[in-house]
Design a protein around this motif. Structure first.
Motif, PDB file in Angstrom:
ATOM      1  N   ASP A   1       1.656   3.815   2.782  1.00 15.73           N
ATOM      2  CA  ASP A   1       2.540   3.493   3.898  1.00 15.73           C
ATOM      3  C   ASP A   1       3.958   3.492   3.336  1.00 15.73           C
ATOM      4  OD1 ASP A   1       0.885   3.301   6.083  1.00 15.73           O
ATOM      5  OD2 ASP A   1       0.533   1.159   5.871  1.00 15.73           O
TER       6      ASP A   1
ATOM      7  N   ILE B   1      -1.489  -3.914  11.691  1.00 18.02           N
ATOM      8  CA  ILE B   1      -0.998  -4.317  10.371  1.00 18.02           C
ATOM      9  C   ILE B   1      -0.679  -3.045   9.588  1.00 18.02           C
ATOM     10  CG2 ILE B   1      -1.593  -5.506   8.227  1.00 18.02           C
ATOM     11  CD1 ILE B   1      -3.745  -7.038   9.889  1.00 18.02           C
TER      12      ILE B   1
ATOM     13  N   LEU C   1       0.888  -1.169   0.000  1.00 16.75           N
ATOM     14  CA  LEU C   1       0.000   0.000   0.000  1.00 16.75           C
ATOM     15  C   LEU C   1       0.925   1.217   0.000  1.00 16.75           C
ATOM     16  CD1 LEU C   1      -2.668  -1.089   2.672  1.00 16.75           C
ATOM     17  CD2 LEU C   1      -2.516  -1.671   0.241  1.00 16.75           C
TER      18      LEU C   1
ATOM     19  N   GLN D   1     -12.960  -6.778   3.375  1.00 16.45           N
ATOM     20  CA  GLN D   1     -11.705  -6.493   4.082  1.00 16.45           C
ATOM     21  C   GLN D   1     -10.712  -7.635   3.920  1.00 16.45           C
ATOM     22  OE1 GLN D   1     -11.106  -3.653   5.199  1.00 16.45           O
ATOM     23  NE2 GLN D   1     -13.108  -2.706   5.577  1.00 16.45           N
TER      24      GLN D   1
ATOM     25  N   GLU E   1     -10.482  -5.919  11.998  1.00 14.29           N
ATOM     26  CA  GLU E   1     -10.312  -4.692  11.226  1.00 14.29           C
ATOM     27  C   GLU E   1     -10.813  -3.488  12.020  1.00 14.29           C
ATOM     28  OE1 GLU E   1      -8.619  -4.100   8.645  1.00 14.29           O
ATOM     29  OE2 GLU E   1      -9.390  -2.245   7.795  1.00 14.29           O
ATOM     30  N   LYS E   2      -9.913  -2.567  12.262  1.00 10.72           N
ATOM     31  CA  LYS E   2     -10.214  -1.271  12.873  1.00 10.72           C
ATOM     32  C   LYS E   2     -11.132  -1.359  14.106  1.00 10.72           C
ATOM     33  CE  LYS E   2      -9.155   1.136   8.640  1.00 10.72           C
ATOM     34  NZ  LYS E   2      -9.503   0.845   7.297  1.00 10.72           N
TER      35      LYS E   2
ATOM     36  N   TYR F   1      -6.559   0.753  12.091  1.00 12.43           N
ATOM     37  CA  TYR F   1      -5.764  -0.342  11.514  1.00 12.43           C
ATOM     38  C   TYR F   1      -6.449  -1.693  11.680  1.00 12.43           C
ATOM     39  CZ  TYR F   1      -1.956   3.038  11.907  1.00 12.43           C
ATOM     40  OH  TYR F   1      -1.165   4.152  11.793  1.00 12.43           O
ATOM     41  N   GLY F   2      -5.951  -2.665  10.895  1.00 14.80           N
ATOM     42  CA  GLY F   2      -6.205  -4.057  11.232  1.00 14.80           C
ATOM     43  C   GLY F   2      -5.295  -4.405  12.396  1.00 14.80           C
TER      44      GLY F   2
ATOM     45  N   THR G   1      -8.373  -8.111   5.922  1.00 12.92           N
ATOM     46  CA  THR G   1      -8.182  -8.612   7.298  1.00 12.92           C
ATOM     47  C   THR G   1      -9.126  -9.786   7.575  1.00 12.92           C
ATOM     48  OG1 THR G   1      -7.634  -6.354   7.946  1.00 12.92           O
ATOM     49  CG2 THR G   1      -8.116  -7.885   9.731  1.00 12.92           C
TER      50      THR G   1
HETATM   51  C1  G1P Z   1      -5.854  -0.856   5.304  1.00 12.56           C
HETATM   52  C2  G1P Z   1      -6.254  -2.169   5.981  1.00 12.56           C
HETATM   53  C3  G1P Z   1      -5.847  -2.160   7.456  1.00 12.56           C
HETATM   54  C4  G1P Z   1      -4.374  -1.854   7.581  1.00 12.56           C
HETATM   55  C5  G1P Z   1      -4.035  -0.535   6.841  1.00 12.56           C
HETATM   56  C6  G1P Z   1      -2.540  -0.303   6.815  1.00 12.56           C
HETATM   57  O1  G1P Z   1      -6.645   0.180   5.838  1.00 12.56           O
HETATM   58  O2  G1P Z   1      -7.645  -2.362   5.831  1.00 12.56           O
HETATM   59  O3  G1P Z   1      -6.131  -3.412   8.031  1.00 12.56           O
HETATM   60  O4  G1P Z   1      -4.033  -1.750   8.939  1.00 12.56           O
HETATM   61  O5  G1P Z   1      -4.484  -0.580   5.480  1.00 12.56           O
HETATM   62  O6  G1P Z   1      -2.245   0.952   6.251  1.00 12.56           O
HETATM   63  P1  G1P Z   1      -6.738   1.638   5.141  1.00 12.56           P
HETATM   64  O7  G1P Z   1      -5.552   2.398   5.617  1.00 12.56           O
HETATM   65  O8  G1P Z   1      -6.707   1.401   3.662  1.00 12.56           O
HETATM   66  O9  G1P Z   1      -8.033   2.223   5.623  1.00 12.56           O
END
Ligand code: G1P
Length: 275
Positions: free
Chosen positions: A131, A204, A128, A230, A191-192, A169-170, A232
């Motif tokens: 990050d 995560i 992603l 999700q 998840e969150k 976060y997850g 997760t």
């Molecule tokens: C996603 C995931 C989440 C993870 C996160 C990390 O969430 O659903 O589990 O902890 O990325 O950046 P988002 O940030 O896309 O809402």
């Protein structure tokens, strides 16, 4: 051998409006490099050479970025500016890039499932791009590949976060394996969660290695948090069979999906260039 890296990049980037109105959030630069280029560099450092990018409407700039711009090349050939393209040229020559569009925004799990056509039946990495990770040792993905080689199952990168942030976060729970202090066999993932429901403060971050059975699981995963499919939740199915490892990576992560994290990353990389 893991060769492919999936980049879910279809999201709207609403936290960066109006900047992301016509520019993909993955193209926002930290110094002179767009976020997604840092991600691709990390994948290449980990030995991956096949980039699979999930895009959506308004994301064409990503495709243009990982392509030759003949007009630009012609204009700057032989000038002092030419070396500024060296890094991106080198990435383009080392990797292939393929794209598919996620036509509806139904969550990260859905984005990853959309990538099945580009990945096929083999284990793969997911980055992603918002990050942004950096490490003085191996890149975070390279560290994870080593963990994958040992355990041959899905791997998630984790870091400890303040308990009040669990709803971003997850979150995982697990048991340390093989006398390590950084590698957990995952027993639960949520998840969150609200802090009061979170099993731990181990979050995560946006780096995964997934085994391809995840696609079959995702096909039947019901919408979860926020009405979205999700990753997760799908990973929890693998975790129930003992097939998910969480790895506390060495290095630093910047949440460039938030303005604060973005500024922090910019300052960090700027100070680094100044020695
Ligand atoms: C996603 C995931 C989440 C993870 C996160 C990390 O969430 O659903 O589990 O902890 O990325 O950046 P988002 O940030 O896309 O809402």
């Amino acid at each position: 051998m893991i060769k492919k890296c999936l980049f879910p990049a279809a999201g709207y980037g609403t936290r960066f409006l109006p900047a992301t109105k016509a520019t993909p959030k993955e193209m926002l630069p930290v110094l002179t490099k767009p976020l997604i280029q840092y991600g691709v560099e990390e994948a290449v450092e980990a030995g991956l050479n096949t980039m699979a990018i999930i895009t959506g409407r308004g994301k064409r700039a990503i495709e243009d970025h990982f392509d030759i711009s003949y007009e630009l090349e012609h204009q700057i050939k032989g000038t002092s500016k030419e070396p500024l393209l060296n890094e991106i040229r080198s990435l383009i020559s080392q990797c292939t890039f393929s794209y598919t569009r996620q036509v509806e925004m139904k969550g990260l799990g859905h984005a990853i499932l959309t990538g099945e056509t580009l990945i096929g039946n083999e284990p793969f990495a997911v980055i992603l791009a918002d990050d942004l990770c950096t490490s003085t040792e191996d890149s975070v993905l390279k560290q994870m590949i080593k963990v994958y080689e040992k355990y041959q199952c899905s791997i998630v990168a984790i870091e400890e976060i303040p308990m009040e942030d669990t709803s971003k976060y997850g979150v995982i729970a697990g048991n340390l394996v093989d006398g390590t202090d950084d590698t957990y066999r995952v027993t639960d993932m949520v998840e969150k969660p609200d802090p009061k429901d979170a099993p731990t403060n181990m979050a995560i971050i946006g780096r995964y290695i997934l085994t391809p059975d995840i696609f079959d699981i995702l096909r039947t995963t019901k919408p979860g948090k926020g009405g979205e499919i999700q990753i997760t939740d799908a990973l929890l199915e693998q975790a129930k069979q003992g097939k998910v490892i969480a790895y506390r990576f060495k290095g630093k992560r910047f949440d460039c999906g938030s303005v604060d994290g973005f500024v922090e990353a910019t300052n960090y990389f700027y100070n680094k260039t100044k020695g």
